[in-house]
Design a protein around this motif. Structure first.
Motif, mmCIF file in Angstrom:
data_model
loop_
_atom_site.group_PDB
_atom_site.id
_atom_site.type_symbol
_atom_site.label_atom_id
_atom_site.label_comp_id
_atom_site.label_asym_id
_atom_site.label_seq_id
_atom_site.Cartn_x
_atom_site.Cartn_y
_atom_site.Cartn_z
ATOM 1 N N SER A 1 0.828 -1.211 0.000
ATOM 2 C CA SER A 1 0.000 0.000 0.000
ATOM 3 C C SER A 1 0.858 1.254 0.000
ATOM 4 O O SER A 1 1.720 1.448 0.861
ATOM 5 C CB SER A 1 -0.908 0.008 1.237
ATOM 6 N N GLY A 2 0.635 2.113 -0.999
ATOM 7 C CA GLY A 2 1.326 3.393 -1.079
ATOM 8 C C GLY A 2 2.596 3.367 -1.891
ATOM 9 O O GLY A 2 3.139 4.427 -2.224
ATOM 10 N N LEU A 3 3.126 2.184 -2.220
ATOM 11 C CA LEU A 3 4.380 2.103 -2.974
ATOM 12 C C LEU A 3 4.087 1.504 -4.341
ATOM 13 O O LEU A 3 3.807 0.322 -4.467
ATOM 14 C CB LEU A 3 5.412 1.255 -2.235
ATOM 15 N N TYR A 4 4.169 2.336 -5.368
ATOM 16 C CA TYR A 4 3.806 1.894 -6.713
ATOM 17 C C TYR A 4 4.906 2.163 -7.736
ATOM 18 O O TYR A 4 4.671 2.054 -8.936
ATOM 19 C CB TYR A 4 2.505 2.578 -7.150
ATOM 20 N N GLY B 1 -1.707 -4.458 -7.441
ATOM 21 C CA GLY B 1 -1.977 -3.954 -8.774
ATOM 22 C C GLY B 1 -1.997 -2.437 -8.777
ATOM 23 O O GLY B 1 -2.293 -1.803 -7.755
ATOM 24 N N ARG B 2 -1.666 -1.861 -9.914
ATOM 25 C CA ARG B 2 -1.753 -0.408 -10.030
ATOM 26 C C ARG B 2 -3.198 0.030 -9.854
ATOM 27 O O ARG B 2 -4.110 -0.532 -10.444
ATOM 28 C CB ARG B 2 -1.203 0.042 -11.394
ATOM 29 N N GLY B 3 -3.389 1.019 -8.996
ATOM 30 C CA GLY B 3 -4.740 1.437 -8.647
ATOM 31 C C GLY B 3 -5.331 0.688 -7.475
ATOM 32 O O GLY B 3 -6.462 0.936 -7.076
ATOM 33 N N THR C 1 0.936 9.596 6.854
ATOM 34 C CA THR C 1 2.019 8.690 7.243
ATOM 35 C C THR C 1 2.349 7.731 6.120
ATOM 36 O O THR C 1 3.515 7.449 5.834
ATOM 37 C CB THR C 1 1.632 7.903 8.507
ATOM 38 N N LEU C 2 1.315 7.216 5.460
ATOM 39 C CA LEU C 2 1.506 6.307 4.336
ATOM 40 C C LEU C 2 2.318 6.972 3.232
ATOM 41 O O LEU C 2 3.237 6.367 2.661
ATOM 42 C CB LEU C 2 0.150 5.852 3.806
ATOM 43 N N VAL D 1 7.779 -4.961 0.701
ATOM 44 C CA VAL D 1 7.549 -3.697 1.404
ATOM 45 C C VAL D 1 6.047 -3.569 1.598
ATOM 46 O O VAL D 1 5.281 -3.643 0.639
ATOM 47 C CB VAL D 1 8.102 -2.506 0.596
ATOM 48 N N SER D 2 5.629 -3.398 2.852
ATOM 49 C CA SER D 2 4.186 -3.395 3.123
ATOM 50 C C SER D 2 3.869 -2.495 4.309
ATOM 51 O O SER D 2 4.693 -2.285 5.201
ATOM 52 C CB SER D 2 3.696 -4.820 3.410
#
Length: 292
Positions: free
Chosen positions: A13-16, A57-59, A230-231, A87-88
């Protein structure tokens, strides 16, 4: 035996994305276990081959239970990946593990129940050890990279993987923290870590704290806007950490001293003449080294 390093990052989440990748290309990878979460971004960073896979997935289209974990790990193996960094986002059970801190996980408690957890099964049975489910060499690199990036990082911690998608009740959160001794909680590192071990991939887990779980007396006062902020900060820090990894690991590597890349050496129990050819065919990337 020396082989080329190929680092994979499974972003949560947050890392794309990964900053600084050159010669980038989004590639489709077909696997016997279905399609992975998304296309995989390949490229080079400081001369080292890298791959990036957005776990949701993206999005952010895949819920934790529906992430195609087997396809993801198989796809990375097919691409030639040697080292995987997960990474999570996570919640914290410890006052000292504050939002914005990173935790280099070294143990898991798996509370998931609705996911396929192995590449093996009827027709080809195997048992790998996950007593030490993460790779010390990769965890060392993640810790060094995080500290060099100015991130507050905690080395070692037990990650409770819950099924989700709902978060914990207060009673559950207190049990995980007080009775079970867990440090962080998330929804995605299992069965991912187990499958990486079956695929003989070195695996490290970097858990990024976004909030205290529901055990904390101030948990109810946390606004979603605070968690999102924070994310976003964690995502920036993660990218700063990740771009340091190629220089730490180098363009070539020896066999894993911990034996992660030999996990199947004595794991397969089914006699050769009793193996299901259709399942063996599906295991070509994951277990081809020992089945061929």
């Amino acid at each position: 035996m020396t082989k080329d390093t190929m680092i994979a990052v499974i972003g949560g989440s947050g890392l794309y994305e990964i900053d600084g990748l050159e010669d980038t290309k989004w590639v489709d990878v077909q696997t016997p276990w279905g399609a992975p979460s998304d296309q995989i971004l390949t490229g080079r960073l400081n001369g080292v081959k890298m791959a990036f896979l957005p776990r949701h997935g993206r999005g952010h289209v895949h819920a934790p239970t529906e992430v195609p974990y087997r396809a993801n790990i198989d796809a990375l193996k097919r691409l030639g990946v040697t080292d995987v960094f997960s990474v999570s986002a996570c919640g914290s059970f410890r006052e000292e593990m504050e939002p914005g801190h990173f935790v280099i996980v070294d143990q898991f408690i798996d509370r998931t129940f609705a996911r396929e957890k192995s590449f093996f099964g009827t027709g080809c049975v195997a048992h790998v050890s996950v007593a030490h489910p993460t790779c010390d060499r990769l965890s060392d690199a993640a810790e060094t990279a995080a500290r060099d990036a100015g991130i507050t990082v905690h080395r070692g911690g037990t990650y409770l993987c819950m099924e989700g998608p709902q978060f914990s009740s207060i009673a559950e959160s207190k049990m995980y923290r007080e009775s079970w001794g867990c440090d962080v909680i998330g929804m995605t590192n299992m069965p991912e870590a187990k499958l990486a071990r079956e695929a003989e991939l070195c695996y490290a887990s970097v858990a990024m704290v976004t909030d205290f779980d529901s055990w904390h007396p101030d948990h109810g006062a946390v606004e979603i806007t605070d968690i999102i902020a924070t994310l976003q900060g964690n995502s920036t820090n993660a990218r700063n950490m990740l771009r340091r990894l190629p220089d730490l690991l180098g363009a070539s590597r020896e066999d894993c001293p911990q034996g992660c890349d030999k996990a199947l050496e004595f794991a397969i129990m089914t006699a050769p003449e009793k193996r299901d050819p259709s399942l063996v065919a599906k295991l070509d990337a994951v277990a081809g080294r020992v089945l061929s």
